[in-house]
Design a protein around this motif. Structure first.
Motif, PDB file in Angstrom:
ATOM      1  N   LEU A 102     -31.261  41.297 -18.433  1.00 34.86           N
ATOM      2  CA  LEU A 102     -30.754  41.069 -19.791  1.00 34.86           C
ATOM      3  C   LEU A 102     -30.599  42.374 -20.554  1.00 34.86           C
ATOM      4  O   LEU A 102     -29.544  42.648 -21.148  1.00 34.86           O
ATOM      5  CB  LEU A 102     -31.703  40.121 -20.539  1.00 34.86           C
ATOM      6  CG  LEU A 102     -31.361  39.815 -21.998  1.00 34.86           C
ATOM      7  CD1 LEU A 102     -30.078  39.011 -22.086  1.00 34.86           C
ATOM      8  CD2 LEU A 102     -32.510  39.050 -22.659  1.00 34.86           C
ATOM      9  N   PHE A 103     -31.653  43.196 -20.546  1.00 32.41           N
ATOM     10  CA  PHE A 103     -31.626  44.423 -21.332  1.00 32.41           C
ATOM     11  C   PHE A 103     -30.682  45.468 -20.745  1.00 32.41           C
ATOM     12  O   PHE A 103     -30.035  46.210 -21.497  1.00 32.41           O
ATOM     13  CB  PHE A 103     -33.040  45.001 -21.475  1.00 32.41           C
ATOM     14  CG  PHE A 103     -33.810  44.390 -22.605  1.00 32.41           C
ATOM     15  CD1 PHE A 103     -33.791  44.974 -23.872  1.00 32.41           C
ATOM     16  CD2 PHE A 103     -34.540  43.234 -22.421  1.00 32.41           C
ATOM     17  CE1 PHE A 103     -34.487  44.412 -24.920  1.00 32.41           C
ATOM     18  CE2 PHE A 103     -35.242  42.660 -23.470  1.00 32.41           C
ATOM     19  CZ  PHE A 103     -35.221  43.252 -24.725  1.00 32.41           C
ATOM     20  N   VAL A 104     -30.573  45.528 -19.424  1.00 28.59           N
ATOM     21  CA  VAL A 104     -29.700  46.539 -18.809  1.00 28.59           C
ATOM     22  C   VAL A 104     -28.230  46.168 -18.963  1.00 28.59           C
ATOM     23  O   VAL A 104     -27.406  46.992 -19.378  1.00 28.59           O
ATOM     24  CB  VAL A 104     -30.059  46.727 -17.322  1.00 28.59           C
ATOM     25  CG1 VAL A 104     -29.002  47.591 -16.620  1.00 28.59           C
ATOM     26  CG2 VAL A 104     -31.427  47.374 -17.190  1.00 28.59           C
ATOM     27  N   TYR A 105     -27.899  44.901 -18.647  1.00 27.54           N
ATOM     28  CA  TYR A 105     -26.491  44.526 -18.594  1.00 27.54           C
ATOM     29  C   TYR A 105     -25.945  43.927 -19.889  1.00 27.54           C
ATOM     30  O   TYR A 105     -24.725  43.828 -20.053  1.00 27.54           O
ATOM     31  CB  TYR A 105     -26.262  43.549 -17.432  1.00 27.54           C
ATOM     32  CG  TYR A 105     -26.505  44.182 -16.091  1.00 27.54           C
ATOM     33  CD1 TYR A 105     -25.795  45.324 -15.706  1.00 27.54           C
ATOM     34  CD2 TYR A 105     -27.442  43.658 -15.201  1.00 27.54           C
ATOM     35  CE1 TYR A 105     -26.015  45.920 -14.475  1.00 27.54           C
ATOM     36  CE2 TYR A 105     -27.662  44.250 -13.969  1.00 27.54           C
ATOM     37  CZ  TYR A 105     -26.946  45.377 -13.612  1.00 27.54           C
ATOM     38  OH  TYR A 105     -27.163  45.979 -12.396  1.00 27.54           O
ATOM     39  N   VAL A 106     -26.825  43.497 -20.814  1.00 28.70           N
ATOM     40  CA  VAL A 106     -26.358  42.920 -22.070  1.00 28.70           C
ATOM     41  C   VAL A 106     -26.598  43.870 -23.241  1.00 28.70           C
ATOM     42  O   VAL A 106     -25.688  44.179 -24.015  1.00 28.70           O
ATOM     43  CB  VAL A 106     -27.033  41.558 -22.349  1.00 28.70           C
ATOM     44  CG1 VAL A 106     -26.561  40.991 -23.684  1.00 28.70           C
ATOM     45  CG2 VAL A 106     -26.726  40.573 -21.222  1.00 28.70           C
ATOM     46  N   PHE A 107     -27.856  44.369 -23.358  1.00 36.01           N
ATOM     47  CA  PHE A 107     -28.203  45.210 -24.505  1.00 36.01           C
ATOM     48  C   PHE A 107     -28.159  46.706 -24.209  1.00 36.01           C
ATOM     49  O   PHE A 107     -28.144  47.522 -25.127  1.00 36.01           O
ATOM     50  CB  PHE A 107     -29.614  44.864 -25.008  1.00 36.01           C
ATOM     51  CG  PHE A 107     -29.771  43.426 -25.408  1.00 36.01           C
ATOM     52  CD1 PHE A 107     -28.825  42.796 -26.197  1.00 36.01           C
ATOM     53  CD2 PHE A 107     -30.874  42.697 -24.993  1.00 36.01           C
ATOM     54  CE1 PHE A 107     -28.967  41.479 -26.565  1.00 36.01           C
ATOM     55  CE2 PHE A 107     -31.022  41.375 -25.352  1.00 36.01           C
ATOM     56  CZ  PHE A 107     -30.067  40.751 -26.144  1.00 36.01           C
ATOM     57  N   GLY A 108     -28.156  47.052 -22.922  1.00 39.49           N
ATOM     58  CA  GLY A 108     -28.293  48.461 -22.535  1.00 39.49           C
ATOM     59  C   GLY A 108     -27.268  49.391 -23.146  1.00 39.49           C
ATOM     60  O   GLY A 108     -27.593  50.510 -23.543  1.00 39.49           O
ATOM     61  N   GLY A 109     -26.013  48.931 -23.254  1.00 38.48           N
ATOM     62  CA  GLY A 109     -24.970  49.786 -23.797  1.00 38.48           C
ATOM     63  C   GLY A 109     -25.124  50.091 -25.272  1.00 38.48           C
ATOM     64  O   GLY A 109     -24.583  51.083 -25.779  1.00 38.48           O
TER      65      GLY A 109
END
Length: 255
Positions: free
Chosen positions: A43-50
């Motif tokens: 979740l954090f890498v692919y959704v919020f990471g950017g």
């Protein structure tokens, strides 16, 4: 004296084998503990990471230490649960009728917690590698990371022992882990503390998870660790010693 020590370690080995049998008969506990941190990582890498600014090009590298601590904090709730169930079934009284060292019953649960959480940590690291995690750490740095995670697991496992022996219900036995799981979210595990409001930042920078995360992150990236590793070890050892003392006191009162 030597015979007593031999009996202690052989008894502890038997108790560890018993606890590990229970875990491998319900392997879903390890799967459950592993899936939630992996879901957070995805979740954090692919959704919020950017949208999260950490000063690094590879967010999974920044995130992984906090995810590992969340996995361990989730896993120890099962230690408390298994202890609670042993208490309810009268298992401790049966063991105490045998010629064994009493504390080995607790050590069996604590060491099985260490083994099961180590399995979860390895699986999460393998998933992180697939997601792009890379480390320039040498063998000694990896051993240091393993040592910190092991101490963190042992410290929380003894806290779990207190909860398992003291709880009145099954839900109460595992509920203590919720605040511990939440701690990484108010630390430098997901974002730098500099981005937080002053009050939150003051708490984040002075709680144990931040120093542990920073020490592991520096070791995995091959950067100088500084004082973070000593603060992290101090927190882990301090919590473990205090929790062990209180756990043994509760154990003597309850059994």
């Amino acid at each position: 004296m030597e015979t007593a020590k031999q009996h202690f370690f052989s008894d502890m080995g038997v108790m560890l084998e018993r606890s590990m049998r229970h875990i491998f008969r319900s392997i879903d506990t390890i799967i459950t503990v592993t899936i939630m941190p992996i879901a957070f990582m995805l979740l954090f890498v692919y959704v919020f990471g950017g949208a999260i600014q950490t000063g690094t090009t590879n967010y999974v590298n920044y995130l992984l230490p906090g995810i590992l601590l969340i996995a361990i904090a989730s896993g120890i709730s099962y230690t408390a649960y298994r202890l609670f169930m042993d208490m309810q079934r009268g298992i401790f009284e049966r063991f105490h009728s045998m010629p064994i060292a009493r504390s080995t019953v607790l050590w069996g649960h604590v060491l099985s917690s260490l083994v099961s959480n180590a399995i979860s940590v390895i699986v999460i690291i393998l998933v992180a590698l697939i997601m792009g995690f890379r480390s320039s750490a040498g063998i000694m740095s990896w051993l240091a990371v393993g040592g910190i995670l092991a101490l963190f697991t042992l410290a929380l496992s003894w806290v779990a022992v207190i909860a398992g022996l003291s709880a009145k219900t099954v839900d109460g036995a595992g509920a203590f882990s919720y605040p511990i799981i939440f701690l990484p979210f108010i630390s430098s595990a997901f974002v730098p503390t500099e981005s937080m409001p002053p009050v939150v930042r003051a708490f984040a920078e002075n709680q144990p998870v931040t120093s542990i995360v920073e020490a592991i992150r520096a070791l995995l990236s091959g950067q100088p660790v500084g004082n973070d590793i000593w603060i992290a070890l101090g927190w882990c050892l301090g919590i473990m010693i205090v929790a062990y003392i209180f756990a043994m006191r509760v154990y003597r009162k309850r059994v």
